[in-house]
Design a protein around this motif. Structure first.
Motif, short mmCIF file in Angstrom:
data_model
loop_
_atom_site.label_atom_id
_atom_site.label_comp_id
_atom_site.label_asym_id
_atom_site.label_seq_id
_atom_site.Cartn_x
_atom_site.Cartn_y
_atom_site.Cartn_z
N ALA A 172 -9.50 16.76 4.58
CA ALA A 172 -9.27 16.82 3.14
C ALA A 172 -9.35 15.44 2.49
CB ALA A 172 -7.91 17.46 2.86
N LEU A 173 -8.88 14.44 3.20
CA LEU A 173 -8.89 13.07 2.66
C LEU A 173 -10.26 12.41 2.82
CD1 LEU A 173 -5.48 11.56 3.86
CD2 LEU A 173 -6.09 12.36 1.57
N GLY A 174 -11.06 12.91 3.75
CA GLY A 174 -12.35 12.29 3.99
C GLY A 174 -12.31 11.13 4.96
N GLU A 175 -11.21 11.00 5.68
CA GLU A 175 -11.10 9.97 6.72
C GLU A 175 -10.05 10.39 7.73
OE1 GLU A 175 -8.97 6.21 5.68
OE2 GLU A 175 -9.13 6.97 3.63
N PRO A 176 -10.23 10.03 8.99
CA PRO A 176 -9.26 10.45 10.02
C PRO A 176 -7.91 9.80 9.81
CG PRO A 176 -10.83 8.88 10.93
CD PRO A 176 -11.33 9.23 9.56
N ILE A 177 -6.87 10.51 10.28
CA ILE A 177 -5.50 10.01 10.19
C ILE A 177 -5.08 9.46 11.54
CG2 ILE A 177 -3.08 10.67 9.81
CD1 ILE A 177 -4.05 12.72 7.82
N ASP A 178 -4.67 8.21 11.53
CA ASP A 178 -4.16 7.57 12.74
C ASP A 178 -2.66 7.82 12.81
OD1 ASP A 178 -3.34 6.00 14.82
OD2 ASP A 178 -4.10 4.10 14.01
N PRO A 179 -2.19 8.64 13.74
CA PRO A 179 -0.76 8.95 13.80
C PRO A 179 0.11 7.73 14.08
CG PRO A 179 -1.89 9.79 15.74
CD PRO A 179 -2.95 9.34 14.80
N ASP A 180 -0.46 6.67 14.67
CA ASP A 180 0.30 5.46 14.93
C ASP A 180 0.38 4.54 13.71
OD1 ASP A 180 1.04 5.72 17.77
OD2 ASP A 180 -1.14 5.74 18.06
N ASN A 181 -0.37 4.88 12.68
CA ASN A 181 -0.38 4.05 11.48
C ASN A 181 -0.40 4.94 10.24
OD1 ASN A 181 -0.45 1.72 9.92
ND2 ASN A 181 -2.68 1.55 10.01
N LEU A 182 0.55 5.87 10.20
CA LEU A 182 0.60 6.83 9.11
C LEU A 182 0.82 6.16 7.75
CD1 LEU A 182 0.57 9.90 8.54
CD2 LEU A 182 3.06 9.87 8.80
N THR A 210 3.41 12.98 3.32
CA THR A 210 3.75 11.99 4.35
C THR A 210 5.04 12.37 5.06
OG1 THR A 210 2.70 10.27 3.02
CG2 THR A 210 4.13 9.54 4.80
N ALA A 211 6.05 12.76 4.29
CA ALA A 211 7.34 13.12 4.89
C ALA A 211 7.21 14.34 5.79
CB ALA A 211 8.37 13.39 3.79
N LEU A 212 6.35 15.27 5.40
CA LEU A 212 6.13 16.48 6.19
C LEU A 212 5.51 16.13 7.54
CD1 LEU A 212 6.37 19.61 5.82
CD2 LEU A 212 3.97 19.57 5.16
N VAL A 213 4.60 15.15 7.52
CA VAL A 213 3.90 14.76 8.75
C VAL A 213 4.77 13.90 9.64
CG1 VAL A 213 1.89 13.55 9.69
CG2 VAL A 213 1.67 14.85 7.55
N ASP A 269 7.04 19.17 -5.07
CA ASP A 269 7.21 18.67 -3.70
C ASP A 269 7.99 19.72 -2.90
OD1 ASP A 269 7.73 17.33 -1.35
OD2 ASP A 269 8.92 15.73 -2.26
N PHE A 270 7.26 20.53 -2.14
CA PHE A 270 7.88 21.64 -1.43
C PHE A 270 8.95 21.18 -0.47
CE2 PHE A 270 7.86 24.52 2.31
CZ PHE A 270 8.27 25.69 1.70
N ALA A 271 8.61 20.26 0.44
CA ALA A 271 9.59 19.79 1.41
C ALA A 271 10.77 19.12 0.72
CB ALA A 271 8.94 18.82 2.39
N GLY A 272 10.50 18.45 -0.40
CA GLY A 272 11.56 17.76 -1.14
C GLY A 272 12.52 18.68 -1.85
N MET A 273 12.19 19.98 -1.93
CA MET A 273 13.08 20.94 -2.59
C MET A 273 14.17 21.46 -1.66
SD MET A 273 12.38 21.63 -5.87
CE MET A 273 12.43 19.85 -5.96
N PHE A 274 13.98 21.31 -0.35
CA PHE A 274 14.95 21.86 0.59
C PHE A 274 16.26 21.08 0.53
CE2 PHE A 274 11.30 24.03 2.01
CZ PHE A 274 11.72 25.10 2.77
#
Length: 429
Positions: free
Chosen positions: A250-260, A271-274, A398-403
């Motif tokens: 979706a972003l058009g570039e890979p996500i590095d989990p070590d450098n989120l 970001t918080a969800l991930v 912000d779905f996660a932020g509503m909990f």
């Protein structure tokens, strides 16, 4: 054209919100009676069961077109976390409609899903449209405190009510995320395990004015600081790998989990969800020590909310043990399994088809839930559970932020979307 279920869902959700079921302050019984009455009104036979006075759950079975197939469980919890009206723009138990949103405690977690299920079931019963197979409906108590007085009680004492159930759907999945022009629908296929710990430090009691090299408060504080600031290693589970791949596309570039953090500005609230699905976590949440400022106590306690990824429970506990001060021990006060289910099969196909039929531009993807649900309890019965509470949310919500948050709310259009998806899903499942 708005269906009866779409028209009814908002009122059902608002009425449920107005029933204060703050756990543990308010019992679920009034909400359970409300749900039972709504089910009985359309010809179902609900059963109310209490684990203790007031802590009530409701279970009913809806006959399906093919009773020979294994049954589907749809479960939701009736309790909510407390809310202080002084902090909110509207009263948290008013069920007020404002600016196109329904506001109140439970609007997202999870009286929205309870209301959507009720609306769909009531409409199907009135119009004599059975689901594809038997559906067991469970509206349960106590999820916000781990489910011991709700789902776990039912599993331990009334498992016959779930005879034939092999799969389930419940909360925290099927919600939309708008990202860089792409609308994703994460469906919860996995969730972290839950291990709540009590730390106890022991030492030498004495006068606060004396030198004390065995002060339990100091030992406890050192341990809490170590645990609270520990940098847990990144662990990418199969489910999360698929999730990250979809986000990267979706972003058009890979996500590095070590450098989120590098992509945090573009990921925004996602970001918080991930972040919490890439590692174990251990957050200190409560401290108990002493009774007088000039007295060193003999013991001091702290509580840790521990969560671990599927397959990493042993690593979690081993790490905790390494972080303890020599005079601090731990005990597990609540423990629940991690889950990871396949992103494949007829039930997944039904969820994907139902979602994309209502939103052809949407892309359902699997993800790991940062917290936990009553799926943990029902898994003890061999039931494979997914988070599928479909909502097409307003892009800026912000779905996660509503909990568990102040000003919890859901856009009305999302509830109506969810009703349409769930209604279609029951024909496909």
């Amino acid at each position: 054209m708005t269906t009866t279920a779409e028209a009814e869902v908002v009122d059902l959700c608002a009425e449920l919100i107005r029933i204060d079921t703050s756990n543990p302050i308010k019992p679920e019984r009034p909400a359970a009676e409300y749900v039972a009455a709504k089910l009985a009104e359309v010809g179902l036979t609900p059963t109310i069961l209490e684990s203790e006075p007031g802590r009530a759950s409701v279970v009913a079975r809806m006959p399906g077109a093919d009773p020979g197939r294994p049954a589907l469980l749809i479960h939701g919890h009736l309790d909510v976390v407390p809310a202080d009206p002084a902090d909110w723009q509207v009263h948290p138990f008013s069920g007020e409609i404002k600016d196109g949103y329904l506001w109140g405690r439970g609007a997202i977690d999870m009286k929205d899903m309870d209301a959507m299920v009720l609306a769909v079931v009531r409409d199907r019963m009135r119009t004599r449209r059975p689901p594809a197979r038997d559906v067991v409906l469970a509206f349960v108590a106590d999820e916000e405190a781990g489910g011991g007085k709700g789902a776990r009680f039912l599993v331990d004492n009334h498992r016959d009510l779930f005879d034939g159930c092999t799969e389930s759907i419940s909360e925290v999945g099927g919600f939309s995320i708008d990202l860089n022009g792409t609308r994703l629908y994460p469906v919860q296929t996995a969730q972290r395990g839950m291990t709540w710990l009590k730390l106890t430090a022991t030492g030498r009691a004495g006068h606060g004015s004396l030198v004390n090299d065995a002060n339990p408060v100091t030992a406890l504080a050192e341990t809490v600081a170590r645990i609270g600031t520990y940098d847990w290693p990144v662990r990418v589970t199969p489910c999360t790998r698929e999730f990250l791949t979809a986000l990267g596309a979706a972003l058009g570039e890979p996500i590095d989990p070590d450098n989120l953090s590098a992509l945090a500005p573009r990921l925004g609230s996602v970001t918080a969800l991930v972040a919490s699905t890439l590692r174990n976590t251990a957050n200190p949440t409560m401290l108990e020590a002493g009774y007088k400022v000039n007295v060193v106590p003999q013991t001091a306690n702290a509580y840790i909310d521990g969560r671990y990824l599927p397959g990493y429970r042993e690593e979690f506990l081993t790490t905790i043990e390494k972080l303890l001060h020599p005079r601090v021990r731990y005990e597990i006060v609540h423990d629940d399994v991690a889950l990871e289910n396949p992103w494949s099969g007829p039930l997944v196909d039904a969820m994907v088809t139902a979602l994309t039929a209502e939103d052809p531009d949407g892309k359902p993807i699997p993800y790991c839930l940062f917290g936990g649900t009553d799926d943990k309890s029902f898994s003890r019965l061999g039931i494979t559970g997914y988070g599928f509470s479909p909502l097409r949310l307003a892009p800026d919500l912000d779905f996660a932020g509503m909990f568990h948050a102040v000003d919890e709310r859901v856009n009305i259009a999302a509830l109506q979307f969810g009703v349409r998806v769930l209604d279609r899903f029951l024909d496909l499942c």
